[in-house]
Write a protein that holds these residues in place. Sequence first.
Motif, mmCIF file in Angstrom:
data_model
loop_
_atom_site.group_PDB
_atom_site.id
_atom_site.type_symbol
_atom_site.label_atom_id
_atom_site.label_comp_id
_atom_site.label_asym_id
_atom_site.label_seq_id
_atom_site.Cartn_x
_atom_site.Cartn_y
_atom_site.Cartn_z
ATOM 1 N N MET A 39 0.840 -1.189 0.000
ATOM 2 C CA MET A 39 0.000 0.000 0.000
ATOM 3 C C MET A 39 0.884 1.251 0.000
ATOM 4 S SD MET A 39 -1.276 0.193 4.009
ATOM 5 C CE MET A 39 -2.866 -0.271 3.406
ATOM 6 N N ASP A 40 0.311 2.348 -0.504
ATOM 7 C CA ASP A 40 1.055 3.607 -0.549
ATOM 8 C C ASP A 40 0.739 4.445 0.687
ATOM 9 O OD1 ASP A 40 2.297 3.302 -3.077
ATOM 10 O OD2 ASP A 40 0.366 3.703 -4.043
ATOM 11 N N LEU A 41 1.793 4.920 1.322
ATOM 12 C CA LEU A 41 1.627 5.801 2.479
ATOM 13 C C LEU A 41 2.188 7.171 2.123
ATOM 14 C CD1 LEU A 41 2.785 3.450 5.389
ATOM 15 C CD2 LEU A 41 0.495 3.765 4.463
ATOM 16 N N LEU A 42 1.446 8.208 2.473
ATOM 17 C CA LEU A 42 1.897 9.584 2.229
ATOM 18 C C LEU A 42 1.943 10.326 3.557
ATOM 19 C CD1 LEU A 42 -0.436 10.550 -0.797
ATOM 20 C CD2 LEU A 42 1.892 9.653 -0.915
ATOM 21 N N TYR A 43 2.964 11.176 3.698
ATOM 22 C CA TYR A 43 3.098 11.954 4.936
ATOM 23 C C TYR A 43 3.251 13.429 4.589
ATOM 24 C CZ TYR A 43 4.522 7.236 6.337
ATOM 25 O OH TYR A 43 4.579 5.892 6.522
ATOM 26 N N PHE A 44 2.596 14.276 5.371
ATOM 27 C CA PHE A 44 2.689 15.715 5.127
ATOM 28 C C PHE A 44 3.050 16.475 6.415
ATOM 29 C CE2 PHE A 44 -0.140 14.145 1.808
ATOM 30 C CZ PHE A 44 0.425 14.726 0.680
ATOM 31 N N ALA A 45 3.614 17.673 6.200
ATOM 32 C CA ALA A 45 3.937 18.627 7.265
ATOM 33 C C ALA A 45 4.788 17.974 8.356
ATOM 34 C CB ALA A 45 2.654 19.273 7.792
ATOM 35 N N HIS A 46 4.414 18.152 9.639
ATOM 36 C CA HIS A 46 5.331 17.663 10.682
ATOM 37 C C HIS A 46 5.421 16.139 10.704
ATOM 38 C CE1 HIS A 46 2.795 16.039 13.854
ATOM 39 N NE2 HIS A 46 1.996 17.067 13.753
ATOM 40 N N VAL A 47 4.376 15.462 10.223
ATOM 41 C CA VAL A 47 4.425 13.994 10.160
ATOM 42 C C VAL A 47 5.540 13.580 9.177
ATOM 43 C CG1 VAL A 47 3.135 11.883 9.633
ATOM 44 C CG2 VAL A 47 1.958 13.844 10.666
ATOM 45 N N ARG A 48 5.571 14.237 8.031
ATOM 46 C CA ARG A 48 6.609 13.974 7.018
ATOM 47 C C ARG A 48 8.006 14.262 7.585
ATOM 48 N NH1 ARG A 48 9.115 17.643 4.287
ATOM 49 N NH2 ARG A 48 7.541 19.257 4.557
ATOM 50 N N GLU A 49 8.134 15.394 8.277
ATOM 51 C CA GLU A 49 9.458 15.763 8.807
ATOM 52 C C GLU A 49 9.926 14.802 9.888
ATOM 53 O OE1 GLU A 49 9.390 19.867 9.956
ATOM 54 O OE2 GLU A 49 9.675 20.530 7.879
ATOM 55 N N ASN A 50 8.993 14.379 10.750
ATOM 56 C CA ASN A 50 9.383 13.439 11.811
ATOM 57 C C ASN A 50 9.796 12.087 11.238
ATOM 58 O OD1 ASN A 50 9.118 14.991 14.139
ATOM 59 N ND2 ASN A 50 6.917 14.661 14.233
ATOM 60 N N ILE A 51 9.041 11.596 10.277
ATOM 61 C CA ILE A 51 9.340 10.271 9.712
ATOM 62 C C ILE A 51 10.582 10.345 8.827
ATOM 63 C CG2 ILE A 51 8.469 8.456 8.163
ATOM 64 C CD1 ILE A 51 5.693 8.961 9.426
ATOM 65 N N GLY A 52 10.719 11.465 8.117
ATOM 66 C CA GLY A 52 11.922 11.624 7.295
ATOM 67 C C GLY A 52 11.722 11.288 5.834
ATOM 68 N N CYS A 53 10.475 11.071 5.406
ATOM 69 C CA CYS A 53 10.196 10.877 3.978
ATOM 70 C C CYS A 53 8.758 11.296 3.701
ATOM 71 C CB CYS A 53 10.443 9.435 3.542
ATOM 72 S SG CYS A 53 9.297 8.246 4.223
ATOM 73 N N SER A 54 8.467 11.585 2.425
ATOM 74 C CA SER A 54 7.119 12.056 2.090
ATOM 75 C C SER A 54 6.207 10.921 1.636
ATOM 76 C CB SER A 54 7.178 13.145 1.026
ATOM 77 O OG SER A 54 7.845 12.657 -0.109
ATOM 78 N N SER A 55 6.789 9.783 1.231
ATOM 79 C CA SER A 55 5.950 8.638 0.852
ATOM 80 C C SER A 55 6.760 7.358 0.935
ATOM 81 C CB SER A 55 5.410 8.820 -0.568
ATOM 82 O OG SER A 55 6.472 8.761 -1.488
ATOM 83 N N GLU A 56 6.058 6.258 1.074
ATOM 84 C CA GLU A 56 6.704 4.942 1.050
ATOM 85 C C GLU A 56 5.655 3.887 0.725
ATOM 86 O OE1 GLU A 56 8.143 3.456 4.851
ATOM 87 O OE2 GLU A 56 6.742 4.753 5.912
ATOM 88 N N GLN A 57 6.144 2.733 0.295
ATOM 89 C CA GLN A 57 5.247 1.609 0.015
ATOM 90 C C GLN A 57 5.515 0.525 1.035
ATOM 91 O OE1 GLN A 57 5.820 0.455 -4.119
ATOM 92 N NE2 GLN A 57 3.739 1.170 -4.518
#
Lengths: 151, 83
Positions: free
Chosen positions: B1-19
């Motif tokens: 499945m495709d996961l997308l992250y935005f704003a502080h969630v993206r910054e904390n995880i360290g990437c904007s998307s992953e499978q």
Amino acid sequence: MMKVLVQEQDFNIAAEIADIVSKRTDIGGIVTFTGLVRDFHGSNKIQKMTLEHFPGMAEKQLEAICKTAQERWPLLGGTVIHRYGPLNPGDQIVLVITLSAHREAAFDAASFIMDWLKTDAPFWKKEETLSGTHWVSAKDADTLKAEKWQK
Amino acid sequence: MDLLYFAHVRENIGCSSEQISLPDNISDVSGLINHLRAKGINYQSAFENEDIIRVAVNQLYVNFDHVISEKDEIAFFPPMTGG
């Protein structure tokens, strides 16, 4: 039909009005709202701002909000433009234009669209101040403003 | 499945998307968040406060009990601050 644009570049309010009014003579009133980048947030001085968005979903949400406004008020058209990317104090962020035969519908619909856009459109502001950068947190007051439109 | 992250969630995880592949024992958004938390400290900090996490499945807002499947696109982000 309302026009929805999510774009990095700036917009020209007069050109956007002209684009949708064209040669129509049935329009009695035009309301426009323009949101700008302020140079302060509380006591913090804002140097810069970056707007992040969810491409695709941002357009979809704005279109859904416009559709609801059109079902609720007798609008003769309108435009919503929301920018993303790096912005400076004084820059334009968002434009809402509503057209109607009588002013009440145009005023109320523009206010409704702005209130819902704040809480429902996937955009996030990051502010740069002298003490560092931070994500702007959502305001409960904005949620209440959007909810007041629920009948 | 495709996961997308935005704003502080993206910054904390360290990437904007992953499978990722959805484990068989996970059926909803809540389960997925717990699964992601186990992946590392960056995910733990991204999902630390669930009150400020919003979720969209295939670009529609959903609650944490929303049932998910392998073919979904799931986006995590904080409450919106546009306008």
